[in-house]
Write a protein that holds these residues in place. Structure first.
Motif, PDB file in Angstrom:
ATOM      1  N   ARG A 234       0.847  -1.185   0.000  1.00  0.00           N
ATOM      2  CA  ARG A 234       0.000   0.000   0.000  1.00  0.00           C
ATOM      3  C   ARG A 234       0.883   1.235   0.000  1.00  0.00           C
ATOM      4  O   ARG A 234       1.947   1.244   0.611  1.00  0.00           O
ATOM      5  CB  ARG A 234      -0.870   0.054   1.260  1.00  0.00           C
ATOM      6  N   GLN A 235       0.396   2.263  -0.654  1.00  0.00           N
ATOM      7  CA  GLN A 235       1.150   3.517  -0.694  1.00  0.00           C
ATOM      8  C   GLN A 235       0.155   4.656  -0.686  1.00  0.00           C
ATOM      9  O   GLN A 235      -0.823   4.642  -1.439  1.00  0.00           O
ATOM     10  CB  GLN A 235       1.984   3.550  -1.981  1.00  0.00           C
ATOM     11  N   LYS A 236       0.406   5.629   0.173  1.00  0.00           N
ATOM     12  CA  LYS A 236      -0.444   6.811   0.145  1.00  0.00           C
ATOM     13  C   LYS A 236       0.113   7.729  -0.937  1.00  0.00           C
ATOM     14  O   LYS A 236       1.284   8.126  -0.873  1.00  0.00           O
ATOM     15  CB  LYS A 236      -0.445   7.503   1.497  1.00  0.00           C
ATOM     16  N   ALA A 237      -0.684   8.038  -1.936  1.00  0.00           N
ATOM     17  CA  ALA A 237      -0.241   8.912  -3.016  1.00  0.00           C
ATOM     18  C   ALA A 237      -0.671  10.331  -2.681  1.00  0.00           C
ATOM     19  O   ALA A 237      -1.853  10.567  -2.435  1.00  0.00           O
ATOM     20  CB  ALA A 237      -0.877   8.469  -4.332  1.00  0.00           C
ATOM     21  N   VAL A 238       0.283  11.230  -2.631  1.00  0.00           N
ATOM     22  CA  VAL A 238      -0.032  12.589  -2.204  1.00  0.00           C
ATOM     23  C   VAL A 238       0.117  13.583  -3.356  1.00  0.00           C
ATOM     24  O   VAL A 238       0.702  13.269  -4.396  1.00  0.00           O
ATOM     25  CB  VAL A 238       0.851  13.034  -1.009  1.00  0.00           C
ATOM     26  N   ALA A 239      -0.411  14.783  -3.117  1.00  0.00           N
ATOM     27  CA  ALA A 239      -0.480  15.801  -4.167  1.00  0.00           C
ATOM     28  C   ALA A 239       0.887  16.119  -4.767  1.00  0.00           C
ATOM     29  O   ALA A 239       1.912  16.083  -4.091  1.00  0.00           O
ATOM     30  CB  ALA A 239      -1.100  17.064  -3.597  1.00  0.00           C
ATOM     31  N   LYS A 240       0.864  16.435  -6.054  1.00  0.00           N
ATOM     32  CA  LYS A 240       2.031  16.885  -6.810  1.00  0.00           C
ATOM     33  C   LYS A 240       3.078  15.786  -6.987  1.00  0.00           C
ATOM     34  O   LYS A 240       4.264  16.071  -7.126  1.00  0.00           O
ATOM     35  CB  LYS A 240       2.686  18.130  -6.168  1.00  0.00           C
ATOM     36  N   ASN A 241       2.670  14.550  -6.917  1.00  0.00           N
ATOM     37  CA  ASN A 241       3.584  13.443  -7.160  1.00  0.00           C
ATOM     38  C   ASN A 241       2.975  12.478  -8.160  1.00  0.00           C
ATOM     39  O   ASN A 241       1.775  12.491  -8.387  1.00  0.00           O
ATOM     40  CB  ASN A 241       3.872  12.682  -5.860  1.00  0.00           C
ATOM     41  N   ARG A 242       3.848  11.632  -8.727  1.00  0.00           N
ATOM     42  CA  ARG A 242       3.345  10.575  -9.601  1.00  0.00           C
ATOM     43  C   ARG A 242       3.832   9.225  -9.071  1.00  0.00           C
ATOM     44  O   ARG A 242       4.887   9.143  -8.426  1.00  0.00           O
ATOM     45  CB  ARG A 242       3.868  10.784 -11.034  1.00  0.00           C
ATOM     46  N   TYR A 243       3.097   8.188  -9.372  1.00  0.00           N
ATOM     47  CA  TYR A 243       3.410   6.860  -8.851  1.00  0.00           C
ATOM     48  C   TYR A 243       3.288   5.845  -9.981  1.00  0.00           C
ATOM     49  O   TYR A 243       2.291   5.852 -10.703  1.00  0.00           O
ATOM     50  CB  TYR A 243       2.444   6.493  -7.716  1.00  0.00           C
ATOM     51  N   LEU A 244       4.287   4.996 -10.105  1.00  0.00           N
ATOM     52  CA  LEU A 244       4.234   3.940 -11.118  1.00  0.00           C
ATOM     53  C   LEU A 244       3.949   2.610 -10.411  1.00  0.00           C
ATOM     54  O   LEU A 244       4.674   2.219  -9.495  1.00  0.00           O
ATOM     55  CB  LEU A 244       5.561   3.867 -11.873  1.00  0.00           C
ATOM     56  N   ILE A 245       2.875   1.963 -10.857  1.00  0.00           N
ATOM     57  CA  ILE A 245       2.500   0.679 -10.250  1.00  0.00           C
ATOM     58  C   ILE A 245       2.905  -0.423 -11.218  1.00  0.00           C
ATOM     59  O   ILE A 245       2.344  -0.537 -12.312  1.00  0.00           O
ATOM     60  CB  ILE A 245       0.983   0.607 -10.002  1.00  0.00           C
ATOM     61  N   GLU A 246       3.887  -1.198 -10.816  1.00  0.00           N
ATOM     62  CA  GLU A 246       4.301  -2.346 -11.623  1.00  0.00           C
ATOM     63  C   GLU A 246       3.937  -3.602 -10.855  1.00  0.00           C
ATOM     64  O   GLU A 246       3.528  -3.525  -9.693  1.00  0.00           O
ATOM     65  CB  GLU A 246       5.817  -2.282 -11.858  1.00  0.00           C
ATOM     66  N   ASP A 247       4.116  -4.779 -11.478  1.00  0.00           N
ATOM     67  CA  ASP A 247       3.816  -6.011 -10.765  1.00  0.00           C
ATOM     68  C   ASP A 247       4.702  -6.100  -9.535  1.00  0.00           C
ATOM     69  O   ASP A 247       5.919  -6.153  -9.646  1.00  0.00           O
ATOM     70  CB  ASP A 247       4.035  -7.231 -11.674  1.00  0.00           C
ATOM     71  N   GLY A 248       4.111  -6.107  -8.373  1.00  0.00           N
ATOM     72  CA  GLY A 248       4.864  -6.308  -7.144  1.00  0.00           C
ATOM     73  C   GLY A 248       5.430  -5.067  -6.499  1.00  0.00           C
ATOM     74  O   GLY A 248       5.991  -5.148  -5.411  1.00  0.00           O
ATOM     75  N   LYS A 249       5.301  -3.898  -7.131  1.00  0.00           N
ATOM     76  CA  LYS A 249       5.862  -2.716  -6.449  1.00  0.00           C
ATOM     77  C   LYS A 249       5.214  -1.408  -6.924  1.00  0.00           C
ATOM     78  O   LYS A 249       4.661  -1.329  -8.026  1.00  0.00           O
ATOM     79  CB  LYS A 249       7.377  -2.649  -6.628  1.00  0.00           C
ATOM     80  N   ILE A 250       5.341  -0.412  -6.070  1.00  0.00           N
ATOM     81  CA  ILE A 250       4.855   0.933  -6.382  1.00  0.00           C
ATOM     82  C   ILE A 250       6.046   1.878  -6.231  1.00  0.00           C
ATOM     83  O   ILE A 250       6.712   1.870  -5.199  1.00  0.00           O
ATOM     84  CB  ILE A 250       3.745   1.376  -5.409  1.00  0.00           C
ATOM     85  N   THR A 251       6.320   2.664  -7.261  1.00  0.00           N
ATOM     86  CA  THR A 251       7.477   3.564  -7.212  1.00  0.00           C
ATOM     87  C   THR A 251       7.003   5.012  -7.305  1.00  0.00           C
ATOM     88  O   THR A 251       6.154   5.336  -8.137  1.00  0.00           O
ATOM     89  CB  THR A 251       8.413   3.293  -8.416  1.00  0.00           C
ATOM     90  N   THR A 252       7.578   5.862  -6.466  1.00  0.00           N
ATOM     91  CA  THR A 252       7.267   7.289  -6.542  1.00  0.00           C
ATOM     92  C   THR A 252       8.185   7.930  -7.577  1.00  0.00           C
ATOM     93  O   THR A 252       9.394   7.694  -7.570  1.00  0.00           O
ATOM     94  CB  THR A 252       7.498   7.971  -5.182  1.00  0.00           C
ATOM     95  N   ILE A 253       7.592   8.732  -8.452  1.00  0.00           N
ATOM     96  CA  ILE A 253       8.401   9.418  -9.468  1.00  0.00           C
ATOM     97  C   ILE A 253       8.360  10.900  -9.145  1.00  0.00           C
ATOM     98  O   ILE A 253       7.283  11.469  -9.002  1.00  0.00           O
ATOM     99  CB  ILE A 253       7.819   9.190 -10.879  1.00  0.00           C
TER     100      ILE A 253
END
Lengths: 270, 170
Positions: A234-253
């Motif tokens: 789980r990841q809290k996605a917050v304003a002014k950020n982007r997130y890449l969801i791949e199989d098995g992981k979430i990366t903040t860009i």
């Protein structure tokens, strides 16, 4: 604190308070500030517990045990007569129901507001649970719920709206989606499902793009919770950020871009 | 004029205490949820009337109080419920306690995360699936008494954890 008072509070929130319980609670709450505080703490416990458990659980998949097991039931003697009466009422009621009203709850009703190359969809077209929207590469379609929540689709978007949920629920299989979500009931957040994740939304502006590498989520305002399906991360996605969801992981860009209709969304840092 | 985006952020912050007030006033979580929707709609419609020099919380609880009173008028004949005076005093106390209630909500999130699987599962069936003990007993293959004890223990663990965190924070 008086144990009687505590028991009455418990019965009140269990929905089992008697008239006497209510009268007694009313008297105590009217008179004592400390009792009101304690009562509100108990209320907060009940409402927060429900919200927190709902948020931390994947509401899309009830436990297997719940699906499989049902409590045993006995068939009373009056059942055949009651069944016949119920069938008659059902028949009459069904006719009236279909003539007079749309069974979709208000909170799930939406209407197409703008379209561009969207095939048969026109402004005013009703969008309800069970609907499916398929757009071409140049197609753009927006629809708005009655509470003001707006969803815009583009880039060959394929979206289906499942029927079985009482909260706003969308399944984006491909393409891009932008949503401006009016604050939702805490225990009934809007959920956008993608091939790899569940995105739980209480009220915010965000967009999602399904790309070959993974799903990209960009946050304009507020926050959403992303849950990656295979790992449960789980990841809290917050304003002014982007997130890449791949199989098995979430990366903040790092970085952010926001021009849904005119610019493609990429994973390049901006 | 208040910026509506700012309003949404402020509203999100005040949701836990507002919902606590609504459920305290009404008792029934489903009706409290419906009323929360109504309160939201009224706030949104009246936003242009809001004077930013006045405390936002007080304005929200004032409107919530009015909606609870309207709800009370609609329900008064159906069953015994709190008096107008009690409902108004609850709104005042909720306004004063808003920060405390919001903090308790955050602490409770941590406490729920610490729960073992079994009590957590029981609480989910009760609070998310809205199942009664009789049905939970079938699902979890336990007696109704065992389910009630499990729920009672789980709630007590959460309350103890919450009060411990509140005490530590003071």
């Amino acid at each position: 604190m008086n144990p009687d008072f505590l028991q009455r509070i418990e019965r009140y929130f269990e929905g089992e308070a008697s008239d006497e319980d209510i009268q007694e609670l009313d008297l105590i709450l009217r008179e004592y500030e400390t009792a009101r505080k304690q009562f509100l703490h108990a209320a907060q416990f009940e409402s927060s517990l429900s919200t927190i458990l709902m948020e931390q659980e994947d509401v899309s998949s009830p436990p297997a045990l719940v699906q499989a097991a049902k409590p045993p039931r006995r068939r009373p003697r009056w059942m055949p007569t009651a069944l016949a009466a119920a069938l008659l009422i059902l028949l009459v009621g069904t006719i009236g129901f279909f003539i007079n009203r749309d069974p979709t709850p208000d909170v799930l009703r939406a209407t197409v507001s703008t379209v561009q190359n969207a095939g048969a969809f026109v402004p005013g077209h009703s969008i309800r649970p069970g609907a499916r929207i398929e757009l071409s590469e140049t197609g753009v379609l927006s629809f708005a719920y009655q509470d003001g929540t707006e969803v815009t689709l583009k880039k060959s978007a394929s979206l289906s709206i499942p029927k079985k949920f009482s909260n706003k629920r969308l399944f984006l299989q491909s393409g891009e989606l932008m949503a401006q979500v009016t604050p939702q009931p805490t225990n009934q957040p809007m959920v956008v499902e993608t091939p790899r994740a569940f995105i739980t939304v209480k009220g915010t502006h965000f967009r999602i793009a399904i790309q070959p590498k993974g799903e990209l989520v960009a946050m304009e305002q507020g926050a959403v919770e992303i849950r990656e399906k295979s790992s449960g991360d789980r990841q809290k996605a917050v304003a002014k950020n982007r997130y890449l969801i791949e199989d098995g992981k979430i990366t903040t860009i790092s970085g952010f871009q926001w021009n849904f209709l005119n610019s493609p969304m990429s994973t390049d840092p901006k | 004029m208040v910026n509506r985006d700012t309003f949404i952020d402020a509203y999100m912050e005040i949701q836990p205490p507002l919902r606590a007030y609504l459920i305290a006033s009404i008792g029934n979580p489903h009706e409290a949820e419906d009323l929360a929707q109504v309160v939201w709609q009224v706030l949104w419609k009246k936003l242009d009337e809001y004077d930013p020099s006045r405390p936002f919380k007080a304005w929200v609880f004032g409107i919530a109080r009015m909606e609870v009173l309207k709800w009370r008028q609609r329900k008064a004949r159906a069953r015994e419920i709190f008096s107008d005076e009690t409902l108004s005093k609850l709104a005042d106390t909720a306004n004063e306690e808003a920060e405390e209630l919001a903090i308790r909500h955050q602490f409770l999130i941590d406490c729920v995360r610490q729960l073992d699987e079994r009590p957590r599962e029981a609480l989910e069936l009760k609070y998310v699936r809205r199942m009664r003990s009789r049905n939970m007993a079938v699902v979890l293959k336990k007696s109704v008494t065992a389910i009630d004890m499990l729920l009672s223990r789980a709630r007590r663990m959460l309350r103890d954890c919450l009060e411990r965190k509140v005490a530590e924070a003071r």
